[in-house]
Design a protein around this motif. Sequence first.
Motif, PDB file in Angstrom:
ATOM      1  N   GLU A  51       0.647  -1.251   0.012  1.00 28.47           N
ATOM      2  CA  GLU A  51      -0.112  -0.040   0.023  1.00 28.47           C
ATOM      3  C   GLU A  51       0.949   1.131  -0.001  1.00 28.47           C
ATOM      4  OE1 GLU A  51      -3.853  -1.497   2.557  1.00 28.47           O
ATOM      5  OE2 GLU A  51      -2.344  -0.833   3.697  1.00 28.47           O
ATOM      6  N   TRP A  52       1.910   1.128   1.023  1.00 35.09           N
ATOM      7  CA  TRP A  52       2.708   2.336   0.778  1.00 35.09           C
ATOM      8  C   TRP A  52       3.509   2.634  -0.422  1.00 35.09           C
ATOM      9  CZ3 TRP A  52       7.579   4.160  -0.276  1.00 35.09           C
ATOM     10  CH2 TRP A  52       7.968   5.279   0.387  1.00 35.09           C
ATOM     11  N   GLU A  53       3.994   1.463  -1.187  1.00 37.56           N
ATOM     12  CA  GLU A  53       4.687   1.728  -2.378  1.00 37.56           C
ATOM     13  C   GLU A  53       3.554   2.437  -3.524  1.00 37.56           C
ATOM     14  OE1 GLU A  53       7.038  -1.010  -5.676  1.00 37.56           O
ATOM     15  OE2 GLU A  53       7.347  -1.326  -3.639  1.00 37.56           O
ATOM     16  N   VAL A  54       2.548   1.923  -3.480  1.00 35.64           N
ATOM     17  CA  VAL A  54       1.450   2.403  -4.483  1.00 35.64           C
ATOM     18  C   VAL A  54       1.114   3.900  -4.472  1.00 35.64           C
ATOM     19  CG1 VAL A  54      -0.897   1.942  -5.109  1.00 35.64           C
ATOM     20  CG2 VAL A  54       0.428  -0.034  -4.911  1.00 35.64           C
ATOM     21  N   ALA A  55       1.256   4.359  -3.202  1.00 37.19           N
ATOM     22  CA  ALA A  55       0.936   5.652  -2.809  1.00 37.19           C
ATOM     23  C   ALA A  55       2.116   6.320  -2.838  1.00 37.19           C
ATOM     24  CB  ALA A  55       0.038   5.653  -1.558  1.00 37.19           C
ATOM     25  N   ALA A  56       3.251   6.034  -2.795  1.00 31.25           N
ATOM     26  CA  ALA A  56       4.430   6.646  -2.807  1.00 31.25           C
ATOM     27  C   ALA A  56       4.777   8.024  -3.611  1.00 31.25           C
ATOM     28  CB  ALA A  56       5.885   5.970  -2.866  1.00 31.25           C
ATOM     29  N   ASP A  57       4.198   7.956  -4.689  1.00 33.12           N
ATOM     30  CA  ASP A  57       4.517   9.125  -5.504  1.00 33.12           C
ATOM     31  C   ASP A  57       3.462  10.207  -5.140  1.00 33.12           C
ATOM     32  OD1 ASP A  57       6.332   7.670  -6.969  1.00 33.12           O
ATOM     33  OD2 ASP A  57       4.805   7.320  -8.874  1.00 33.12           O
ATOM     34  N   LEU A  58       2.379   9.886  -4.407  1.00 32.97           N
ATOM     35  CA  LEU A  58       1.416  10.895  -4.039  1.00 32.97           C
ATOM     36  C   LEU A  58       1.789  11.290  -2.457  1.00 32.97           C
ATOM     37  CD1 LEU A  58      -1.894   9.309  -5.318  1.00 32.97           C
ATOM     38  CD2 LEU A  58      -0.364  10.995  -6.447  1.00 32.97           C
ATOM     39  N   LEU A  59       2.687  10.844  -2.037  1.00 34.84           N
ATOM     40  CA  LEU A  59       2.966  11.018  -0.449  1.00 34.84           C
ATOM     41  C   LEU A  59       4.462  11.930  -0.425  1.00 34.84           C
ATOM     42  CD1 LEU A  59       2.713   7.500   1.144  1.00 34.84           C
ATOM     43  CD2 LEU A  59       0.901   9.289   0.909  1.00 34.84           C
ATOM     44  N   GLY A  60       4.316  12.879   0.465  1.00 32.54           N
ATOM     45  CA  GLY A  60       5.456  13.457   1.069  1.00 32.54           C
ATOM     46  C   GLY A  60       6.226  12.805   1.960  1.00 32.54           C
ATOM     47  N   TRP A  61       7.072  11.813   1.415  1.00 30.86           N
ATOM     48  CA  TRP A  61       8.073  11.158   2.391  1.00 30.86           C
ATOM     49  C   TRP A  61       9.338  11.468   2.368  1.00 30.86           C
ATOM     50  CZ3 TRP A  61      11.672   8.138  -0.326  1.00 30.86           C
ATOM     51  CH2 TRP A  61      11.427   7.947  -1.984  1.00 30.86           C
ATOM     52  N   GLY A  62      10.209  10.979   3.178  1.00 30.81           N
ATOM     53  CA  GLY A  62      11.509  11.428   3.461  1.00 30.81           C
ATOM     54  C   GLY A  62      11.988  11.728   4.657  1.00 30.81           C
ATOM     55  N   GLU A  63      10.816  12.227   5.793  1.00 30.56           N
ATOM     56  CA  GLU A  63      11.249  12.531   7.133  1.00 30.56           C
ATOM     57  C   GLU A  63      11.894  11.367   7.947  1.00 30.56           C
ATOM     58  OE1 GLU A  63       9.128  16.181   8.818  1.00 30.56           O
ATOM     59  OE2 GLU A  63       7.624  15.090   7.510  1.00 30.56           O
ATOM     60  N   ARG A  64      11.155  10.271   7.752  1.00 28.19           N
ATOM     61  CA  ARG A  64      11.373   9.110   8.730  1.00 28.19           C
ATOM     62  C   ARG A  64      11.303   7.837   7.928  1.00 28.19           C
ATOM     63  NH1 ARG A  64      12.732  13.025  11.145  1.00 28.19           N
ATOM     64  NH2 ARG A  64      11.752  13.966  12.926  1.00 28.19           N
ATOM     65  N   TRP A  65      12.161   7.105   8.288  1.00 31.01           N
ATOM     66  CA  TRP A  65      11.545   5.345   7.882  1.00 31.01           C
ATOM     67  C   TRP A  65      10.386   5.218   8.613  1.00 31.01           C
ATOM     68  CZ3 TRP A  65      13.668   3.300   3.977  1.00 31.01           C
ATOM     69  CH2 TRP A  65      14.865   3.700   3.409  1.00 31.01           C
ATOM     70  N   GLU A  66       9.335   4.852   7.744  1.00 30.03           N
ATOM     71  CA  GLU A  66       7.953   4.663   8.036  1.00 30.03           C
ATOM     72  C   GLU A  66       7.521   2.799   8.208  1.00 30.03           C
ATOM     73  OE1 GLU A  66       5.213   6.829   5.459  1.00 30.03           O
ATOM     74  OE2 GLU A  66       6.872   8.106   5.121  1.00 30.03           O
ATOM     75  N   TRP A  67       7.241   2.504   9.485  1.00 24.19           N
ATOM     76  CA  TRP A  67       7.020   1.359   9.607  1.00 24.19           C
ATOM     77  C   TRP A  67       5.766   0.857   9.069  1.00 24.19           C
ATOM     78  CZ3 TRP A  67       9.957  -1.985  12.234  1.00 24.19           C
ATOM     79  CH2 TRP A  67      11.066  -1.516  13.371  1.00 24.19           C
ATOM     80  N   THR A  68       5.845  -0.260   8.332  1.00 20.57           N
ATOM     81  CA  THR A  68       4.743  -1.034   7.821  1.00 20.57           C
ATOM     82  C   THR A  68       4.264  -2.319   8.432  1.00 20.57           C
ATOM     83  OG1 THR A  68       5.741  -2.507   6.240  1.00 20.57           O
ATOM     84  CG2 THR A  68       5.818  -0.197   5.397  1.00 20.57           C
ATOM     85  N   ASN A  69       3.171  -2.511   8.008  1.00 24.91           N
ATOM     86  CA  ASN A  69       2.466  -3.735   8.884  1.00 24.91           C
ATOM     87  C   ASN A  69       2.961  -5.190   7.884  1.00 24.91           C
ATOM     88  OD1 ASN A  69       1.187  -4.639  11.073  1.00 24.91           O
ATOM     89  ND2 ASN A  69      -0.659  -5.172   9.930  1.00 24.91           N
TER      90      ASN A  69
END
Length: 384
Positions: free
Chosen positions: A301-319
Amino acid sequence: MNLLDQYAAVRARTERICGPLKTEDYVVQPVADVSPPKWHLGHATWFFETFALKPYLEEYREFDPNYNFVFNSYYETIGARVVRTDRGNLSRPSVDDVFKYRRHVDNAMEKLLKRDMPNDLRDTVILGLNHEQQHQELLTADIKYILGHNPLMPPYHVKHAKKSYCQIRAANTFLEIPAGIFEIGYTGDGFCYDNELGRHKVYLQDYKIAQRLVTNGEFLEFINDGGYENHMLWHAEGLDWVKSNRTKSPMYWHNINGAWHNYTLDGFAELEMAATLCHISFYEAAAYATWKGMRLPTEFEWEVAADLLGWGERWEWTNSAYLPYPGFKKAEGAMGEYNGKFMINQMALRGASEVTPPGHSRGTYRNFFHPHLRWQYSGIRLAE
């Protein structure tokens, strides 16, 4: 940028990270998961010596034959090594000797990189550069742990760039992703790790994913509501971890006379409520999500949405458990030990952090840690 320039840039950045340290800081190992900075400097150098110079530069001579034992990390194929928990006992080689070792290897690598290289050597050098970038991030986190657990809590660098935050962040909004079949995994001609390969299709139900990460102030609400004491919020293993470690707050948080403070690279300071939460275990992330009536996203789910997310502040735990993709195969020899043997009892994290080297991460990058670890720059993104 040619490969020699890339090599020089990566190697220089590692040493800049160590620039503010005192000699005594280089040797400390407070816990098993934190390696002394001196060891990082030597290990990253050992990688190039072992996998590039020895096999491909005939005239190369080792700086010290004992260093293979000292700086090998986990490569059974390469031979015996110092036990990880004993890295802090290495008062020798000295810090000066390790920097001399780096100069010795760098000079030899310059000769090698100026020659025509077979593709397998080029691939090895590129892997080595990415390997050292991984250690740059680990090095920074380890330095923070070393200084942040020093009773004086000295700042890493008084001139370290400090972010400023608004007092109140806007309410977290959620992206809605409709159900469908999506492709997961790396595609392209650039570098990636073997654990990103094996592009494959997954089916995802409708889901929502937060557009920003959880803040300190938001997590403090969880603490004030008795989140650490409410057994209904925790995995059984997580609750055991809370009890055995008497955990009551994220790493580096301290409650002094009713006011929350935390240790940052700038030193000890009042907790910034609007700052992005950091240094959280998977157990804490999952408990917080449950408390919010939500959950953590899967890594797909994270990877599919990655281009739409503002990521890079923290490594994000996934389930998602850290597992191989379809068709994953370990490489022959020592390189087969790089990722594959760790695909058990660990959880996947996605994204990057503020201490990730520029350009090192991508939307398919798969980080992984055991669920109790939190010295890395890890945070929480909610999903439902």
